[in-house]
Design a protein around this motif. Structure first.
Motif, PDB file in Angstrom:
ATOM      1  N   ASN A  49       0.810  -1.209   0.000  1.00  0.00           N
ATOM      2  CA  ASN A  49       0.000   0.000   0.000  1.00  0.00           C
ATOM      3  C   ASN A  49       0.849   1.267   0.000  1.00  0.00           C
ATOM      4  O   ASN A  49       0.487   2.265  -0.622  1.00  0.00           O
ATOM      5  N   VAL A  50       1.987   1.214   0.695  1.00  0.00           N
ATOM      6  CA  VAL A  50       2.909   2.350   0.653  1.00  0.00           C
ATOM      7  C   VAL A  50       3.399   2.567  -0.779  1.00  0.00           C
ATOM      8  O   VAL A  50       3.471   3.706  -1.268  1.00  0.00           O
ATOM      9  N   LYS A  51       3.727   1.487  -1.465  1.00  0.00           N
ATOM     10  CA  LYS A  51       4.173   1.592  -2.856  1.00  0.00           C
ATOM     11  C   LYS A  51       3.088   2.196  -3.737  1.00  0.00           C
ATOM     12  O   LYS A  51       3.367   3.054  -4.585  1.00  0.00           O
ATOM     13  N   TYR A  52       1.856   1.775  -3.529  1.00  0.00           N
ATOM     14  CA  TYR A  52       0.734   2.289  -4.327  1.00  0.00           C
ATOM     15  C   TYR A  52       0.581   3.802  -4.133  1.00  0.00           C
ATOM     16  O   TYR A  52       0.447   4.565  -5.108  1.00  0.00           O
ATOM     17  N   VAL A  53       0.615   4.238  -2.870  1.00  0.00           N
ATOM     18  CA  VAL A  53       0.472   5.668  -2.578  1.00  0.00           C
ATOM     19  C   VAL A  53       1.664   6.446  -3.121  1.00  0.00           C
ATOM     20  O   VAL A  53       1.507   7.526  -3.722  1.00  0.00           O
ATOM     21  N   ALA A  54       2.865   5.899  -2.935  1.00  0.00           N
ATOM     22  CA  ALA A  54       4.061   6.590  -3.415  1.00  0.00           C
ATOM     23  C   ALA A  54       4.061   6.715  -4.940  1.00  0.00           C
ATOM     24  O   ALA A  54       4.489   7.738  -5.487  1.00  0.00           O
ATOM     25  N   ASP A  55       3.579   5.687  -5.642  1.00  0.00           N
ATOM     26  CA  ASP A  55       3.499   5.753  -7.107  1.00  0.00           C
ATOM     27  C   ASP A  55       2.558   6.857  -7.571  1.00  0.00           C
ATOM     28  O   ASP A  55       2.744   7.444  -8.639  1.00  0.00           O
ATOM     29  N   LEU A  56       1.540   7.139  -6.766  1.00  0.00           N
ATOM     30  CA  LEU A  56       0.595   8.201  -7.119  1.00  0.00           C
ATOM     31  C   LEU A  56       1.151   9.586  -6.804  1.00  0.00           C
ATOM     32  O   LEU A  56       0.961  10.534  -7.576  1.00  0.00           O
ATOM     33  N   LEU A  57       1.859   9.704  -5.668  1.00  0.00           N
ATOM     34  CA  LEU A  57       2.272  11.022  -5.193  1.00  0.00           C
ATOM     35  C   LEU A  57       3.700  11.391  -5.608  1.00  0.00           C
ATOM     36  O   LEU A  57       3.947  12.524  -6.040  1.00  0.00           O
ATOM     37  N   VAL A  58       4.631  10.454  -5.446  1.00  0.00           N
ATOM     38  CA  VAL A  58       6.050  10.746  -5.744  1.00  0.00           C
ATOM     39  C   VAL A  58       6.645   9.565  -6.505  1.00  0.00           C
ATOM     40  O   VAL A  58       7.533   8.860  -5.998  1.00  0.00           O
TER      41      VAL A  58
END
Length: 536
Positions: A49-58
């Motif tokens: 989930n961290v990877k998913y959010v990071a791919d969207l934001l940074v």
């Protein structure tokens, strides 16, 4: 039962000492436990989930992380229905604080889980204080939760069920405060807390049902006061909106399709494809085929008997008062007790009636344990009230307190003596019966002590070790110092000569010394075989 301490200064001081000591105890003990069977998987849930959010934001920064390519994507991830509110910050600890050192990460994780447990203890304390209008009854409830051996041990490594229990208790506290004084701010706070519980496990939806039922009942009772009804409806509507928004915001899996993915999460919960087996009443049973009495039996044999007796008395007192319910429906205390009974009974009945898959004892229902303790305090409180109004009642009261305190002291003694293996605590069932009929260390925590003993005993550079559950061995190497970790060589059957074979006697048969080799290590907890190491 109580010392008469009327001074507010002294009462606050005692409460602060209690919770301060609880925090200190966690700091002193957090490094004593191994890595449970679920923890590496839960770390990955958070990392996905961290990877998913990071791919969207940074996205550019995310791709620079060392393990980026090794972390699965959220789309198609088989466990994406798991709530990750706790796992996201826990995984971030591993990435940015532990700097990839698994030993540091799991120690930090255990501290974080324990801190969440302390919050749950505090919430139970406040619930009991509000119900019984006495801080001393609050400490009785909080102390009983701390002196619950299995839950105390799991407060260091069970990042799902213990965290849900704490979030559930906090949410019930905010619900109680909302019913006492319905305000917009309290409705919002309650909505946030319920959303957090839902984002741990979807079973938190029960909180929504309890809230709608209790507030709905207050609306019916205020039918003659239109303004009060309108205000309660506004609070309820704002609560539901807040819960929905916060739940989606804190659960990345829901972002693309909130309704569809929420339905999918419910479906995963109702038919979770667990392929393991439970050792129950002497038989190895599929997790999806446990009988209706599985959970009640596990609660009965793993909960200290004084709490069970007290809870049963509280439940009987409530049932005896049902006849007067029509006259008490407007009384807040009666409403509180009824919701606590529902908190305890409804999940149990749901598991039984829906034939839900249950495994690893009754950990999936730990969130009802505070309700059991509140029922227990209610029962003891009622007995004390009766004793003060009857001739020689004080003799009965002191006798009951003496017997109950003997059981509590015995429980505390066993917790200290059996540390750090309280996760295999059984209350009054004889050891011989337990060893033949029930799972023990299904978490695999004892593997850590076995590995540490082996590393201290065998001086060879590389030590071959194996187990029917090789994952439990691997998990517990993760909390060892890096130099010691490198000495462990994990092997699978057929085991080469010289291999040390570990067994926790869970689901793989009992006393396998005839086929594995010579036993060189035998860990027994309260006389119960918990871990055996055999030299092949």
């Amino acid at each position: 039962m109580f010392i008469n301490i009327s001074s507010k200064y002294w009462s606050q001081g005692i409460v602060r000492v209690f919770f301060g000591s609880l925090m200190l105890l966690g700091w002193l003990l957090h490094d004593d436990y191994g890595v449970s069977t679920d923890e590496p998987a839960h770390y990955q849930h958070g990392a996905v989930n961290v990877k998913y959010v990071a791919d969207l934001l940074v996205p550019d920064l995310a791709r620079q992380h060392t393990n980026y390519k090794h972390i699965p994507t959220l789309s198609g991830y088989p466990d994406n229905g798991h709530g990750v509110l706790f796992e996201i910050p826990a995984s971030l600890l591993g990435m940015f604080v532990a700097h990839g050192d698994s030993a540091i990460y799991y120690r930090l994780r255990h501290i974080l889980i324990y801190l969440t447990f302390v919050v749950g203890v505090w919430a139970l304390y406040r619930l009991a204080c509000l119900r019984f209008q006495d801080w001393r009854w609050g400490l009785v409830a909080a102390g009983a939760l701390v002196l619950s051996p299995r839950l105390f041990a799991e407060a260091f490594y069970n990042g799902q069920d213990i965290v849900l229990m704490s979030c559930f208790a906090v949410s019930m506290l905010t619900l109680v405060r909302l019913t006492q004084q319905p305000t917009i701010s309290r409705a919002v706070v309650h909505g946030v807390c319920c959303a957090f519980a839902l984002d741990i496990r979807i079973v938190g939806v029960l909180l929504v049902a309890f809230t709608v039922s209790w507030i709905g009942w207050l609306i019916l009772l205020s039918s003659e006061h239109r303004y009060a009804q309108r205000h309660l409806l506004q609070c309820l509507g704002l609560y539901l909106v807040t819960t929905a928004i916060v739940m989606v915001v804190c659960w990345p899996f829901l972002w693309e399709d909130p309704v569809g993915h929420l339905v999918e999460a419910f479906q995963q919960m109702s038919r979770f494809p667990w392929l393991g087996r439970n050792l129950y009443l002497g038989e190895l049973r599929q997790g999806s085929q446990t009988p209706w009495h599985y959970v009640p039996v596990w609660i009965s044999i793993t909960t200290p008997w004084p709490y069970l007796v007290a809870a049963l008395s509280g439940l009987v007192v409530w049932m005896l008062g049902i006849k007067r319910s029509l006259h008490q429906a407007h009384v807040w205390v009666w409403q509180f007790d009824t919701v606590v009974v529902a908190w305890f009974i409804v999940p149990l009945l749901s598991i039984i009636l829906l034939h839900s898959a249950v495994y690893n004892g009754w950990r999936h229902l730990y969130f009802i344990y505070p309700a059991l303790l509140l029922l227990g305090v209610s029962g003891i409180h009622r007995i004390r009230h009766w004793a003060t109004h009857h001739l020689r009642g004080h003799l009965v009261w002191h006798g009951i307190v003496g017997v109950m305190m003997t059981g509590v002291i015995q429980t505390a003694y066993r917790m200290v003596k059996e540390h750090p293996y309280q996760q295999v605590y059984f209350s009054v069932v004889p050891t011989a019966v337990i060893s033949q009929h029930f799972d023990r260390d299904y978490w695999g925590l004892s593997y850590r002590s076995g590995l540490e003993w082996l590393l201290a005993t065998d001086s060879t550079a590389h030590i071959p070790v194996g187990s029917p559950r090789i994952d439990l061995l691997y998990n517990n190497t993760l909390i060892l110092p890096a130099a010691q970790r490198q000495r462990i060589l994990l092997v699978r059957p057929p085991y080469p000569s010289g291999t040390y074979v570990f067994t926790n006697y869970a689901r793989f048969g009992l006393l396998p010394s005839d086929t594995i080799g010579h036993k060189v290590y035998d860990l027994r907890v309260h006389g119960l075989p918990t871990l055996g190491i055999f030299h092949h």
